[in-house]
Design an enzyme around this catalytic site. Structure first.
Site, PDB file in Angstrom:
ATOM      1  N   ASP A 132      83.341  22.849 109.139  1.00 20.38           N
ATOM      2  CA  ASP A 132      83.540  24.121 108.443  1.00 20.38           C
ATOM      3  C   ASP A 132      82.227  24.580 107.809  1.00 20.38           C
ATOM      4  O   ASP A 132      81.908  25.769 107.773  1.00 20.38           O
ATOM      5  CB  ASP A 132      84.627  23.988 107.370  1.00 20.38           C
ATOM      6  CG  ASP A 132      85.486  25.237 107.243  1.00 20.38           C
ATOM      7  OD1 ASP A 132      84.922  26.334 107.216  1.00 20.38           O
ATOM      8  OD2 ASP A 132      86.718  25.101 107.145  1.00 20.38           O
ATOM      9  N   HIS A 161      79.727  27.025 109.627  1.00 18.99           N
ATOM     10  CA  HIS A 161      79.771  28.479 109.448  1.00 18.99           C
ATOM     11  C   HIS A 161      78.759  28.923 108.395  1.00 18.99           C
ATOM     12  O   HIS A 161      78.018  29.891 108.577  1.00 18.99           O
ATOM     13  CB  HIS A 161      81.166  28.918 108.996  1.00 18.99           C
ATOM     14  CG  HIS A 161      82.237  28.787 110.020  1.00 18.99           C
ATOM     15  ND1 HIS A 161      82.242  29.495 111.207  1.00 18.99           N
ATOM     16  CD2 HIS A 161      83.376  28.042 110.029  1.00 18.99           C
ATOM     17  CE1 HIS A 161      83.328  29.189 111.905  1.00 18.99           C
ATOM     18  NE2 HIS A 161      84.030  28.313 111.219  1.00 18.99           N
ATOM     19  N   HIS A 175      94.764  22.163 104.564  1.00 14.18           N
ATOM     20  CA  HIS A 175      93.361  22.584 104.581  1.00 14.18           C
ATOM     21  C   HIS A 175      93.253  23.887 103.810  1.00 14.18           C
ATOM     22  O   HIS A 175      93.943  24.863 104.126  1.00 14.18           O
ATOM     23  CB  HIS A 175      92.918  22.786 106.032  1.00 14.18           C
ATOM     24  CG  HIS A 175      91.540  23.355 106.203  1.00 14.18           C
ATOM     25  ND1 HIS A 175      90.443  22.569 106.475  1.00 14.18           N
ATOM     26  CD2 HIS A 175      91.088  24.649 106.165  1.00 14.18           C
ATOM     27  CE1 HIS A 175      89.372  23.351 106.607  1.00 14.18           C
ATOM     28  NE2 HIS A 175      89.733  24.610 106.421  1.00 14.18           N
ATOM     29  N   HIS A 205      90.908  27.045 101.678  1.00 13.14           N
ATOM     30  CA  HIS A 205      89.676  27.775 101.385  1.00 13.14           C
ATOM     31  C   HIS A 205      89.787  28.342  99.979  1.00 13.14           C
ATOM     32  O   HIS A 205      90.881  28.598  99.479  1.00 13.14           O
ATOM     33  CB  HIS A 205      89.421  28.876 102.418  1.00 13.14           C
ATOM     34  CG  HIS A 205      88.840  28.350 103.690  1.00 13.14           C
ATOM     35  ND1 HIS A 205      87.487  28.315 103.937  1.00 13.14           N
ATOM     36  CD2 HIS A 205      89.429  27.788 104.776  1.00 13.14           C
ATOM     37  CE1 HIS A 205      87.261  27.778 105.124  1.00 13.14           C
ATOM     38  NE2 HIS A 205      88.424  27.445 105.656  1.00 13.14           N
ATOM     39  N   TYR A 259      90.376  35.928 107.953  1.00 15.20           N
ATOM     40  CA  TYR A 259      89.821  34.652 108.414  1.00 15.20           C
ATOM     41  C   TYR A 259      88.466  34.401 107.747  1.00 15.20           C
ATOM     42  O   TYR A 259      87.554  35.240 107.817  1.00 15.20           O
ATOM     43  CB  TYR A 259      89.656  34.749 109.937  1.00 15.20           C
ATOM     44  CG  TYR A 259      89.517  33.460 110.693  1.00 15.20           C
ATOM     45  CD1 TYR A 259      90.431  32.422 110.548  1.00 15.20           C
ATOM     46  CD2 TYR A 259      88.485  33.309 111.618  1.00 15.20           C
ATOM     47  CE1 TYR A 259      90.315  31.261 111.289  1.00 15.20           C
ATOM     48  CE2 TYR A 259      88.357  32.152 112.370  1.00 15.20           C
ATOM     49  CZ  TYR A 259      89.276  31.124 112.197  1.00 15.20           C
ATOM     50  OH  TYR A 259      89.150  29.975 112.932  1.00 15.20           O
TER      51      TYR A 259
END
Length: 333
Positions: free
Chosen positions: A14, A17, A194, A196, A285
């Site tokens: 991740d 990115h 998971h 964010h 996203y």
């Protein structure tokens, strides 16, 4: 508390990115060595969009991901290396190549309503002897009942773990609880989560997931990940230890790799900016952030407007081309 947790660090996937897929072999090797020494059971290494992700659409990798995986495996005497595979981006051949150089886990990721596209990849993961995981992305976009339906498909294909994946950082703790608890009540396999941090909810959501029955939990060192990043692994471990959970991780060693290896390679601090906040608010996203910033600069529009429009359109991973289309339309408007 006696519940034992499996912590999976995604800094080297991740986090790709956030650093525009620029990891070097030396950086991956140093991080892998530190994660291994700290006792982290699993960590993930691929392009941010998984195996085969290096492309003009998703961003070109500085170094071939197989070389990065191989370097990580060489350092992982205790830890096991995971790879992400998104059907349509990664192929069965990509997975076979990763397994041949020592990957031990595959997480097959689909949009939350499209688990059916993963049957052959889940099956291959099991055939290859990998720990095989179903990863339901953008889990905020569909009702609990639909998530249960899709998770049952993953389990029927052979997934040993099914993840609720808050790819947009849009969920609130009660919504995480509802989703994880429903899977816990329905499935026989393990449950993962998971997060964010686009709404500053990643750690709170992670704790909610654990309390609802998740026993596979993701984090990233220094929160290095798409958007505002993930649940910060070293902070999460400290909080979980205070809550009485067993992580088996050496906190000091984990802090050392976070501060001495990961922090120096970060291209910007992981913080909740106006744009990453909009990701969570609009339900977009997380990996779209850097693309939206580039499009905003190219067309002279506000990146927040791009992200809000993408949220209105309910865009999902794989629709990166729409970012530039939206920016052009905003100019005309």
């Amino acid at each position: 508390m006696s519940q034992s947790l499996n912590i999976l660090d995604v800094s080297l996937r991740d986090g790709s990115h956030s650093v525009r897929h620029s990891f070097t072999v030396e950086q991956v090797r140093a991080a892998a060595k530190g994660l291994n020494a700290a006792g982290v059971r699993y960590f993930e290494v691929t392009h941010g969009d998984g195996l085969g992700g290096s492309s003009l659409q998703y961003g070109l990798s500085k170094v071939d991901e197989l070389k990065l995986i191989e370097a990580a495996v060489e350092e992982a005497t205790f830890s096991e290396v995971s790879v992400l595979l998104i059907p349509g981006i990664g192929t069965k051949q990509d997975l076979q190549a990763a397994a041949s150089i020592g990957a031990k886990m595959v997480r097959v990721a689909t949009h939350v309503t499209e688990a059916d596209v993963a049957a052959q990849h889940i099956g291959l993961g099991r055939e290859l002897g990998l720990k095989t995981v179903g990863f339901l992305m953008m889990a905020h976009m569909t009702p609990v009942e639909k998530i249960v339906e899709q998770a049952k498909l993953f389990e029927s294909y052979g997934a040993e773990v099914v993840y609720v994946t808050d790819s947009a950082g849009a969920l609130l703790p009660h919504e995480v609880t509802a989703r994880v608890a429903a899977l816990k009540d329905t499935l026989q396999c393990d449950i993962g989560f998971h997060a964010h941090n686009n709404l500053s909810m990643a750690l709170a959501n992670t704790i909610a997931a654990i309390e609802a029955g998740a026993n596979y939990i993701d984090g990233s060192l220094r929160a290095l990940g798409a958007g505002a990043g993930n649940t910060q692994t070293e902070v999460m471990v400290a909080v979980l230890e205070k809550l009485g959970y067993q992580t088996g991780i050496d906190l000091y060693k984990l802090m050392d790799v976070a501060n001495e290896v990961i922090a120096p390679l970060m291209q910007q601090p992981q913080e909740i900016s106006g744009s990453s906040l909009v990701l969570g608010y609009a339900g977009v996203y997380s990996s779209f952030l850097l693309h939206a910033q580039k499009a905003a600069q190219q067309f002279g529009v506000d990146e927040r407007d791009i992200l809000m429009e993408l949220g209105q359109r309910k865009t999902v991973g794989g629709q990166e081309d729409l970012i530039y289309e939206v920016a052009q339309q905003l100019v005309k408007a």
